[in-house]
Write an enzyme that holds these catalytic residues in place. Sequence first.
Site, PDB file in Angstrom:
ATOM      1  N   ASP A 168      -2.422   5.908  -3.019  1.00 50.20           N
ATOM      2  CA  ASP A 168      -2.859   6.780  -1.785  1.00 50.20           C
ATOM      3  C   ASP A 168      -1.657   7.542  -1.631  1.00 50.20           C
ATOM      4  OD1 ASP A 168      -5.514   6.498  -1.722  1.00 50.20           O
ATOM      5  OD2 ASP A 168      -5.260   4.903  -0.042  1.00 50.20           O
ATOM      6  N   ASP A 181     -15.100  13.567  -2.838  1.00 56.26           N
ATOM      7  CA  ASP A 181     -14.557  12.293  -2.428  1.00 56.26           C
ATOM      8  C   ASP A 181     -15.244  11.774  -1.247  1.00 56.26           C
ATOM      9  OD1 ASP A 181     -12.455  10.245  -1.331  1.00 56.26           O
ATOM     10  OD2 ASP A 181     -11.651  10.759  -3.171  1.00 56.26           O
ATOM     11  N   ASP A 182     -14.802  10.846  -0.410  1.00 62.96           N
ATOM     12  CA  ASP A 182     -15.352  10.288   0.685  1.00 62.96           C
ATOM     13  C   ASP A 182     -16.009  11.575   1.646  1.00 62.96           C
ATOM     14  OD1 ASP A 182     -16.145   8.746   2.438  1.00 62.96           O
ATOM     15  OD2 ASP A 182     -14.236   7.886   2.910  1.00 62.96           O
ATOM     16  N   ASN A 198     -11.929  -0.076  -0.447  1.00 64.94           N
ATOM     17  CA  ASN A 198     -10.980   0.020   0.358  1.00 64.94           C
ATOM     18  C   ASN A 198     -10.737  -1.326   1.416  1.00 64.94           C
ATOM     19  OD1 ASN A 198      -9.652   2.549   0.463  1.00 64.94           O
ATOM     20  ND2 ASN A 198     -11.543   3.513   0.713  1.00 64.94           N
ATOM     21  N   TRP A 258       0.905  -1.141   0.111  1.00 69.01           N
ATOM     22  CA  TRP A 258       0.047   0.084  -0.110  1.00 69.01           C
ATOM     23  C   TRP A 258       0.771   1.120  -0.050  1.00 69.01           C
ATOM     24  CZ3 TRP A 258      -0.010   4.009   3.763  1.00 69.01           C
ATOM     25  CH2 TRP A 258      -1.207   4.897   3.519  1.00 69.01           C
ATOM     26  N   TRP A 301     -14.905   5.077  -8.317  1.00 64.37           N
ATOM     27  CA  TRP A 301     -15.256   3.905  -7.791  1.00 64.37           C
ATOM     28  C   TRP A 301     -14.238   3.126  -6.666  1.00 64.37           C
ATOM     29  CZ3 TRP A 301     -20.030   1.485  -9.133  1.00 64.37           C
ATOM     30  CH2 TRP A 301     -20.311  -0.053  -8.363  1.00 64.37           C
ATOM     31  N   ASP A 302     -14.362   3.266  -5.296  1.00 66.56           N
ATOM     32  CA  ASP A 302     -13.477   2.943  -4.517  1.00 66.56           C
ATOM     33  C   ASP A 302     -13.821   1.608  -3.893  1.00 66.56           C
ATOM     34  OD1 ASP A 302     -11.015   2.922  -2.965  1.00 66.56           O
ATOM     35  OD2 ASP A 302     -11.400   4.907  -2.254  1.00 66.56           O
ATOM     36  N   CYS A 354     -10.422   2.415  -8.248  1.00 66.15           N
ATOM     37  CA  CYS A 354      -9.634   2.731  -6.991  1.00 66.15           C
ATOM     38  C   CYS A 354      -9.637   1.425  -6.121  1.00 66.15           C
ATOM     39  CB  CYS A 354      -9.975   4.137  -6.314  1.00 66.15           C
ATOM     40  SG  CYS A 354      -9.186   4.407  -4.967  1.00 66.15           S
TER      41      CYS A 354
END
Length: 930
Positions: free
Chosen positions: A719, A537-538, A651, A370, A648-649, A697
Amino acid sequence: MERERRALAHVFDRMVPDADQAAMAVEGTGRRTVGKEVFEDTQPRVKLAGTVVVDEAGKHFRLYSKSSMYAFCVDPVGRIEHLYWGKALPPNDDLTYLSFSNGPAKLQRAAVAKNHLRAKASAPVSTGKEALGSDEDNGIALLDSESSVDGGTVKNYSNMHTIEGTEKSLAGDTTTADTHMAMTSALGISNLQDLLDAGSVFRAQIDSSTSIKCPLPWENPRTFLGEWAGAATFGRPSKLLEFGEGSTGDYRSPSFDLRFQDGGRVCPFRYQSHRVVSGKQPMQHINGRLPELHANVENATTLVVTLVDEQSLLECDLVYTVFNDVDAIVRRVVVRNTTAHPILVQKLMSATVDFHTSNSYFLTHLSGSWANERRIVSKELSMGRVCIDSCRGTSSHQHNPFAALSVGQPQENDGEVYGMTLVYSGNFVAESDMCENGRVRLQMGINPNNFEWELKSNDIFESPECVLVFSDSGLTGMSHQFHSLFRHHLLPKQFKNTVCPVLINTWEAMYFDTTYANVMSLAKGAAKSGVEMLVVDDGWFGSRDDATSSLGDWYVCKKKLPEGLAKLAQDINDLGMHFGLWVEPELVSHKSRLYQKRPDWILHKPDVNKDSADGDFVLDLTRTDVQNYLIDCMSSVFESANIEYVKWDMNSHITEIYSDHAAPSAQGKVYHQYCMGLYQILNTLTSRFPRIRFETCCGGGGRFDAGMLQYSPQIWTSDNTDATSRLFIQHGTSLVYPPSCISAHISSVPNHQTLRISSFKFRFLVSLFGSLGLELNIATIEERECAELSMYLQLCKALSPIVHEGEFYRLWNPVDSKQLCAWMSYHQGRGEAVVAAFLLTSDPGHYLPRLRLKGLEPQSNYLVEEIIPSTAAHNVQTGRIEACPAPIYKLGKKSITASGRTLMSAGLPVHLIYDGDTAAFFIRDISRFM
Ligand code: GLA
């Protein structure tokens, strides 16, 4: 015959002057199938690029791509035998000799010959004893000197050995030496060397015929197999194959592992038939949706080779598509359960390629973590298996579904490189297996770890596609093939040759504080600087104030955006900008309404406690009701405002894999079905909303693969937005993926991940070689910087088409030098290039090398202008680096004129003096604008 062949070779040489020809032409003899056509001598000139040439008589297949060729044939027992992958060869060159030397080891050929000799046992006896050498040299000694009968070359047979001894060791035969001497004599073989090379006898017979016949024991596949089986105790020879079976004496990593109802897994697939189809044979998507490359009848041909297991009657297709505009082949495998009982697919590689022994093989792959994705790793292979894989549910930050083989350390510009990538976003494996004789198998497919697919009678299983590219111009050539293939045959067509609007993303500017006021303040500053799109974003939905809640609750947070998304989008549009939105549909937070309502919709093992107090779960995308819910839910979000961009994430990686919805026997399907469920959702949404540009993403760059590129023309790369880190990450990513697909945002300093401070120019130039965006709070940057930013964005608009449509060159490699990096993009059609050089760590007193450019026309004259010259110079009086009032040009003046040959051979002197110093040049072919 020979004269004719030489004449054809001459024609070929004329038609194929270098590796760059668009199409090859030959004069043909005999009858062959080219694409759909059959051509005779009377139809002399045929374009080969993008066609499949089939020698119907000998079952030899040649797949011609732009300037390379891939060849295989059906061997005497019906296996698909790999012959060649490399530069295009004339179709008239008889490659049967490759097949011949690819057969069993000479020792085993001796064993085959022995049978033939036995058949001739009644032949007149004559002595050849003198030539057979001493009786002490026995076959056991020969075997010892070989150490293996597994396809190795015979290393030590200069001393003659008795046939008797050899045979005894091979098959425990008790036939007397005299009989053998008689037989060898009958064949005109006077010593063991001849016997070991008995192939030449068969070879002569093959040569005398235009079609390929396999005489003598080879005629009967069973006899032949019997001979091989004799050697199986030690391992069957590592014949080069296209689809390698296990369980029958080939101990390399197999291409497949299928289990029959009786628990057996012996499945020797043999050639049954083949067909050639113009264009690309589309996938059937029977098990679920998979991404695939596209082509039309003009630029591609597909060959389908059908195999059958004669015992169970199970069938499988090896599907190859070859393109005329790129040196690439796309492969996949389809298994059809034509038996009466279910079978279990436990491993099915999309592509297997066997390479003949070479001095030293290097495997190159992209590995990392990451925030540090896709670092280039190259290592020399030694005997054994190397496995690069993901079992995380996504293709992962750790390993990318890519592997390349090269002879020796791969070079940037020279040498042959064979690259593979999987068009898949889930668990994959790339395996290399070097066996004892130095041959290497390279294959790629769905990771067999945690995979098991029950295939009922009449069911079909399709593997994902695997892309194979060949380059004889090192890693650069390989990258160009991948880039060109993805641009022309994979990316969403509506975004082909378009540059993504310069966007600003709210994440690092405000994290979860996506209030209307904050977003609009950012938008106003951005609009003034020339930014074209704002992406929220978020943080805009549910009660999402941090990462612990609300995933799944895809309704607007009224506290932050009281008038909703439509109003926000409208206001942003009114500023002259497009509007985009972040979503993470695959996850659901423990603290969410969706989870309260549908706790059964997650992937989990009910009796295993998952610590999820503050966390989230992965939704069970194997379920069609969950897929449909997400499609409906996302559709209403996308319809709720003028949304033109979606990030489109995802995580999370998948843990505790289990679907409540699936039967116990179907749990081995879950990872793959998850991936196909995701593709189904993306496919529906991208078709329903063709105007929306998607960016995928996964915690940064955890799902950067060709599978995603079918739906999203760009992918969030990492990131880590620190420009120095990005140099390494983008450098590695560019090995496979085109710069236009690499989302690269300028972020603020100190950088949020590394606290590193780098100049605006450095950050701009790094982002320019990707899809440039901003990830900073414009409201907090100084006025001077705002002006600088506006200038950069203007430059970006002018230069991005060169980067996005041109060819990308890695001039200096930061991984090797640790000090320097330089990139270049050259747009041949425009005759324009952009070049940037970066100094990572200065080494005072040491001069930098000249920067040699690449890809230019040697004869053309170019105007080289330095753009954004720095004002920093060494003050020789004080020794300090100081800012000067006037620009300091690295070439001594604003521009120079030089030929492509000079720029590529002599290069540009680039004086970079401090850590983070940069230089950039815009280069134009003078003849285009004078
Ligand atoms: C991931 C992405 C980031 C950002 C955050 C939001 O980490 O890579 O760019 O979108 O999620 O939670």
